[in-house]
Design a protein around this motif. Structure first.
Motif, short mmCIF file in Angstrom:
data_model
loop_
_atom_site.label_atom_id
_atom_site.label_comp_id
_atom_site.label_asym_id
_atom_site.label_seq_id
_atom_site.Cartn_x
_atom_site.Cartn_y
_atom_site.Cartn_z
N GLY A 183 12.54 11.21 105.40
CA GLY A 183 11.26 11.92 105.30
C GLY A 183 10.27 11.13 104.48
O GLY A 183 10.58 10.06 103.94
N ASP A 184 9.07 11.64 104.39
CA ASP A 184 8.03 11.03 103.58
C ASP A 184 8.35 11.33 102.11
O ASP A 184 8.36 12.50 101.70
CB ASP A 184 6.67 11.62 103.96
CG ASP A 184 5.53 11.11 103.09
OD1 ASP A 184 5.76 10.20 102.26
OD2 ASP A 184 4.41 11.63 103.23
N PRO A 185 8.60 10.31 101.28
CA PRO A 185 8.99 10.55 99.88
C PRO A 185 7.99 11.41 99.12
O PRO A 185 8.40 12.27 98.33
CB PRO A 185 9.08 9.14 99.29
CG PRO A 185 9.34 8.25 100.45
CD PRO A 185 8.60 8.86 101.61
N GLU A 186 6.70 11.18 99.35
CA GLU A 186 5.70 11.96 98.63
C GLU A 186 5.74 13.42 99.05
O GLU A 186 5.69 14.32 98.20
CB GLU A 186 4.30 11.39 98.89
CG GLU A 186 3.22 12.07 98.07
CD GLU A 186 1.88 11.38 98.23
OE1 GLU A 186 1.42 10.75 97.26
OE2 GLU A 186 1.29 11.48 99.32
N LEU A 187 5.87 13.67 100.34
CA LEU A 187 5.91 15.05 100.84
C LEU A 187 7.18 15.77 100.36
O LEU A 187 7.13 16.94 99.97
CB LEU A 187 5.84 15.06 102.36
CG LEU A 187 5.83 16.43 103.03
CD1 LEU A 187 4.65 17.26 102.54
CD2 LEU A 187 5.79 16.28 104.55
N VAL A 188 8.31 15.07 100.39
CA VAL A 188 9.56 15.67 99.93
C VAL A 188 9.46 16.00 98.44
O VAL A 188 9.86 17.08 97.99
CB VAL A 188 10.76 14.74 100.21
CG1 VAL A 188 12.03 15.30 99.58
CG2 VAL A 188 10.96 14.56 101.71
N ALA A 189 8.91 15.05 97.66
CA ALA A 189 8.77 15.28 96.23
C ALA A 189 7.84 16.47 95.96
O ALA A 189 8.11 17.30 95.07
CB ALA A 189 8.24 14.02 95.55
N GLU A 190 6.76 16.57 96.71
CA GLU A 190 5.83 17.69 96.52
C GLU A 190 6.49 19.02 96.89
O GLU A 190 6.22 20.05 96.27
CB GLU A 190 4.57 17.47 97.36
CG GLU A 190 3.64 16.41 96.79
CD GLU A 190 2.42 16.18 97.65
OE1 GLU A 190 2.45 16.53 98.85
OE2 GLU A 190 1.42 15.64 97.12
N THR A 191 7.36 19.00 97.90
CA THR A 191 8.07 20.22 98.30
C THR A 191 9.01 20.68 97.18
O THR A 191 9.08 21.89 96.88
CB THR A 191 8.86 19.97 99.59
OG1 THR A 191 7.97 19.55 100.63
CG2 THR A 191 9.60 21.22 100.03
N ILE A 192 9.72 19.74 96.57
CA ILE A 192 10.60 20.07 95.45
C ILE A 192 9.78 20.63 94.29
O ILE A 192 10.15 21.63 93.66
CB ILE A 192 11.40 18.83 95.01
CG1 ILE A 192 12.35 18.40 96.13
CG2 ILE A 192 12.17 19.10 93.72
CD1 ILE A 192 12.99 17.04 95.90
N TRP A 193 8.67 19.99 94.00
CA TRP A 193 7.78 20.44 92.94
C TRP A 193 7.26 21.86 93.23
O TRP A 193 7.26 22.73 92.34
CB TRP A 193 6.64 19.44 92.80
CG TRP A 193 5.51 19.83 91.90
CD1 TRP A 193 5.57 20.70 90.83
CD2 TRP A 193 4.16 19.38 91.97
NE1 TRP A 193 4.33 20.81 90.24
CE2 TRP A 193 3.45 20.01 90.91
CE3 TRP A 193 3.49 18.50 92.81
CZ2 TRP A 193 2.10 19.79 90.69
CZ3 TRP A 193 2.14 18.27 92.58
CH2 TRP A 193 1.46 18.91 91.54
N ALA A 194 6.83 22.09 94.47
CA ALA A 194 6.28 23.40 94.83
C ALA A 194 7.32 24.50 94.66
O ALA A 194 7.00 25.62 94.23
CB ALA A 194 5.78 23.37 96.27
N ALA A 195 8.57 24.20 95.00
CA ALA A 195 9.63 25.20 94.85
C ALA A 195 9.83 25.56 93.38
O ALA A 195 9.94 26.74 93.02
CB ALA A 195 10.93 24.68 95.46
N GLY A 196 9.88 24.54 92.53
CA GLY A 196 10.03 24.78 91.10
C GLY A 196 8.85 25.55 90.53
O GLY A 196 9.02 26.47 89.72
#
Length: 247
Positions: A183-196
């Motif tokens: 996946g797109d690293p930035e998008l995946v990282a933002e998804t993890i951040w959004a969940a937290g």
């Protein structure tokens, strides 16, 4: 009249002792200490009355300096708020560096990072509200972690951008190793951040609700890892219902 009486009248009167104590001279703080004091005062004002209480006048009054003097340290209210945000992200960065030293592997680091984010948010609820849950015109652009069309990031990145960079770099490494799904690293990282963020903001906004905090944290981590880890990953057997891999 006797000479003795005349002598007593000619003696000078002693001045009366002042009943009010002398005010101790105000100690002039070094600039670095004064900045810390100003930021602490702004935090207290925000916690007590929200953003409306945080004005340069109110901060100066709480610190005990003139309004003109505060501008020697900060150019305006947004600069003070940005300093509060930088302090918050400094804690996240410190945790990231600690986790990097303690993690047994990249997936373990990611698991720890997910937990660390919510724990830091819970322990700094007022700063978290200011950084992520308050709309301050002209403030968000100082802490943006990536550019938007027509704009560029500042040459000196904020600590918020640095903190997000730790997460994004780790996600990129995990994808390259094949340890999480492509996946797109930035998008995946933002998804993890959004969940937290969703978990932290919900709990600090509705603090009186009887949350099962620890169970929610573990379940969220389990669900996130369940979606990120590819089939056949050796970490998947540890994702039993209600139980996340131990950090």
């Amino acid at each position: 009249m006797s000479p003795a009486v005349r002598t007593s009248k000619s003696q000078p009167k002693k001045p009366k002792a002042s009943s009010s104590p002398k005010r101790a001279p105000r100690r002039r703080l070094p600039p670095a200490e004064r900045r810390i004091q100003i930021v602490a005062a702004a935090k207290a004002l925000f916690a007590a009355g929200g953003l409306e209480r945080v004005t340069m006048r109110n901060i100066a009054r709480r610190v005990g300096i003139t309004q003109a003097a505060i501008y020697q340290h900060f150019e305006g209210k947004e600069a003070v708020l940005f300093a509060i945000a930088e302090d918050f992200f400094s804690d996240l960065i410190a945790d990231s560096e600690k986790m990097a030293a303690e993690a047994t592997d990249p997936v373990d680091w990611l698991t720890r990072a997910m937990r660390s984010y919510v724990e830091v948010g819970f322990s700094h609820p007022d700063e978290y509200r200011l950084v992520f849950m308050t709309n301050v015109p002209g403030f968000e652009r100082h802490g943006r972690h990536r550019s938007v069309p027509g704009q560029t990031l500042p040459i000196q990145p904020s600590k918020g951008a640095i903190a997000f960079g730790y997460l994004q770099d780790q996600v990129r490494d995990l994808i390259a190793r094949g340890q999480i799904r492509p996946g797109d690293p930035e998008l995946v990282a933002e998804t993890i951040w959004a969940a937290g963020h969703g978990l932290v903001s919900l709990m600090i906004t509705h603090a009186d609700f009887p949350w099962s905090r620890e169970a929610l944290i573990e379940t969220q981590i389990r669900i996130l890892l369940g979606g990120l880890l590819p089939e056949g990953s050796p970490m998947r057997p540890g994702l039993q219902p209600g139980k996340a891999p131990k950090a």
